[in-house]
Design an enzyme around this catalytic site. Structure first.
Site, PDB file in Angstrom:
ATOM      1  N   HIS A  78      -3.577   4.313  -2.094  1.00 30.33           N
ATOM      2  CA  HIS A  78      -4.551   3.441  -1.426  1.00 30.33           C
ATOM      3  C   HIS A  78      -5.140   4.136  -0.193  1.00 30.33           C
ATOM      4  O   HIS A  78      -6.334   4.023   0.089  1.00 30.33           O
ATOM      5  CB  HIS A  78      -3.883   2.140  -0.969  1.00 30.33           C
ATOM      6  N   LYS A 107      -5.731   6.245 -11.475  1.00 28.71           N
ATOM      7  CA  LYS A 107      -4.506   5.883 -12.202  1.00 28.71           C
ATOM      8  C   LYS A 107      -4.777   4.707 -13.143  1.00 28.71           C
ATOM      9  O   LYS A 107      -4.288   4.656 -14.245  1.00 28.71           O
ATOM     10  CB  LYS A 107      -3.359   5.540 -11.253  1.00 28.71           C
ATOM     11  N   LEU A 133       0.814  -1.217   0.000  1.00 30.65           N
ATOM     12  CA  LEU A 133       0.000   0.000   0.000  1.00 30.65           C
ATOM     13  C   LEU A 133       0.850   1.270   0.000  1.00 30.65           C
ATOM     14  O   LEU A 133       1.931   1.310   0.567  1.00 30.65           O
ATOM     15  CB  LEU A 133      -0.920  -0.010   1.224  1.00 30.65           C
ATOM     16  N   GLN A 140      -5.043 -12.192 -13.061  1.00 33.32           N
ATOM     17  CA  GLN A 140      -4.898 -11.001 -13.892  1.00 33.32           C
ATOM     18  C   GLN A 140      -3.457 -10.774 -14.359  1.00 33.32           C
ATOM     19  O   GLN A 140      -3.160  -9.753 -14.980  1.00 33.32           O
ATOM     20  CB  GLN A 140      -5.439  -9.758 -13.172  1.00 33.32           C
TER      21      GLN A 140
HETATM   22  O1  PAF Z   1      -6.064  -2.283  -8.933  1.00 30.08           O
HETATM   23  C1  PAF Z   1      -5.784  -3.307  -8.287  1.00 30.08           C
HETATM   24  O2  PAF Z   1      -5.047  -3.280  -7.306  1.00 30.08           O
HETATM   25  C2  PAF Z   1      -6.341  -4.647  -8.758  1.00 30.08           C
HETATM   26  O3  PAF Z   1      -6.460  -4.684 -10.139  1.00 30.08           O
HETATM   27  C3  PAF Z   1      -7.665  -5.007  -8.070  1.00 30.08           C
HETATM   28  C4  PAF Z   1      -8.767  -4.034  -8.448  1.00 30.08           C
HETATM   29  C5  PAF Z   1      -7.494  -5.036  -6.566  1.00 30.08           C
HETATM   30  C6  PAF Z   1      -8.116  -6.401  -8.529  1.00 30.08           C
HETATM   31  O4  PAF Z   1      -7.178  -7.373  -8.229  1.00 30.08           O
END
Ligand code: PAF
Length: 282
Positions: A33, A151, A29, A57
């Site tokens: 965040h 962002k 973080l 992802q």
């Molecule tokens: O932006 C992120 O940190 C990620 O893409 C998320 C939205 C937490 C999904 O894993």
């Protein structure tokens, strides 16, 4: 702050509450965040964050293994920022089976820009966000809120569509990009930069600013503006993926009458891939 790992524990922790304000993250973080968490404090009756590095992802040649994991430090930051419940599932908690039901966002929105350079990225993001929403919001009695940074402009746009199309009882709230004093957008991936790369990194934002200024000054050819930005980055040893001007609403090519625009860029500096964007009205 209550730290929970399983879905059952999360649901038990949220049972007394009506409307969670939720900040999903992949951890490591930073102030970006924490700005989301500060916004979350103004909504709902319980502040929830998640930390989950979502394998789904990441492409096969991306940085899933190297992605910075700083759980203890993140917990301290969240606690100090007023988070009530941290959901930190393990992979087996969130994906007890191989995830074969996947959310495929529409091509026009998700196969361009980030989607073109990171195939499968938005399938992974959409699927995990849907799943996290199901976990966090299942007991929601009034409208819930979820918070995302601008962002990741394309990401927040896709998540807004996801929420609309699946009629999810969630309001998406976005917060402006938080920057270092030299303009570099805060990102967990900035920690990959060497000292020399860190000194060079603000050029991405400077190029986006120059593109924005050229549009505002009335320069007609958007392709020429984009080409200049790509050339500038290449001249300074970047490998740009794209530097583009798009319609803010849907990332389509702007027509002369479109006023709400966004400049977006993604480029590699050494082995670190950075993204950034600036919204503006012309
Ligand atoms: O932006 C992120 O940190 C990620 O893409 C998320 C939205 C937490 C999904 O894993």
């Amino acid at each position: 702050m209550q730290v929970v790992h399983s879905l059952d524990a999360l649901r038990a922790a949220l049972k007394p509450y009506d409307s969670p304000a939720f900040v999903p993250t992949m951890g490591n973080l930073h102030d970006g965040h924490l700005a989301l968490l500060a916004m979350a404090k103004e909504h709902g009756d319980v502040r929830v964050a998640s930390i989950f590095v979502n394998r789904l992802q990441f492409g096969p040649n991306e940085d899933f293994d190297a992605y910075p994991r700083t759980f203890e430090h993140d917990c301290a930051l969240l606690e100090a920022a007023g988070c009530d419940v941290l959901f930190a599932p393990g992979e087996a908690d969130l994906y007890p089976q191989a995830q074969t039901f996947l959310i495929h966002p529409p091509t026009g929105l998700a196969d361009v820009l980030e989607g073109a350079f990171r195939p499968g990225f938005f399938v992974g993001v959409s699927t995990v966000v849907m799943k996290l929403f199901q976990c966090v919001f299942s007991g929601t009695k009034t409208q819930a809120h979820a918070f995302f940074g601008e962002k990741d402009f394309q990401q927040q746009l896709i998540i807004r569509h996801l929420v609309t199309q699946f009629a999810l009882p969630v309001t998406i709230v976005t917060s402006p990009t938080i920057r270092e004093s030299d303009g570099l957008a805060m990102s967990s991936r900035n920690s990959y930069l060497s000292e020399a790369e860190r000194a060079e990194a603000p050029r991405l934002q400077a190029c986006l600013q120059a593109m924005l200024a050229a549009v505002k000054a009335g320069q007609q050819s958007l392709e020429a503006i984009e080409g200049t930005a790509m050339a500038t980055l290449r001249a300074h040893q970047w490998q740009p993926d794209y530097m583009v001007i798009r319609r803010r609403e849907d990332l389509g090519m702007p027509t002369d009458s479109d006023r709400a625009l966004v400049v977006l860029g993604a480029a590699k500096l050494g082995r670190t891939r950075l993204i950034d964007n600036l919204s503006f009205d012309r």
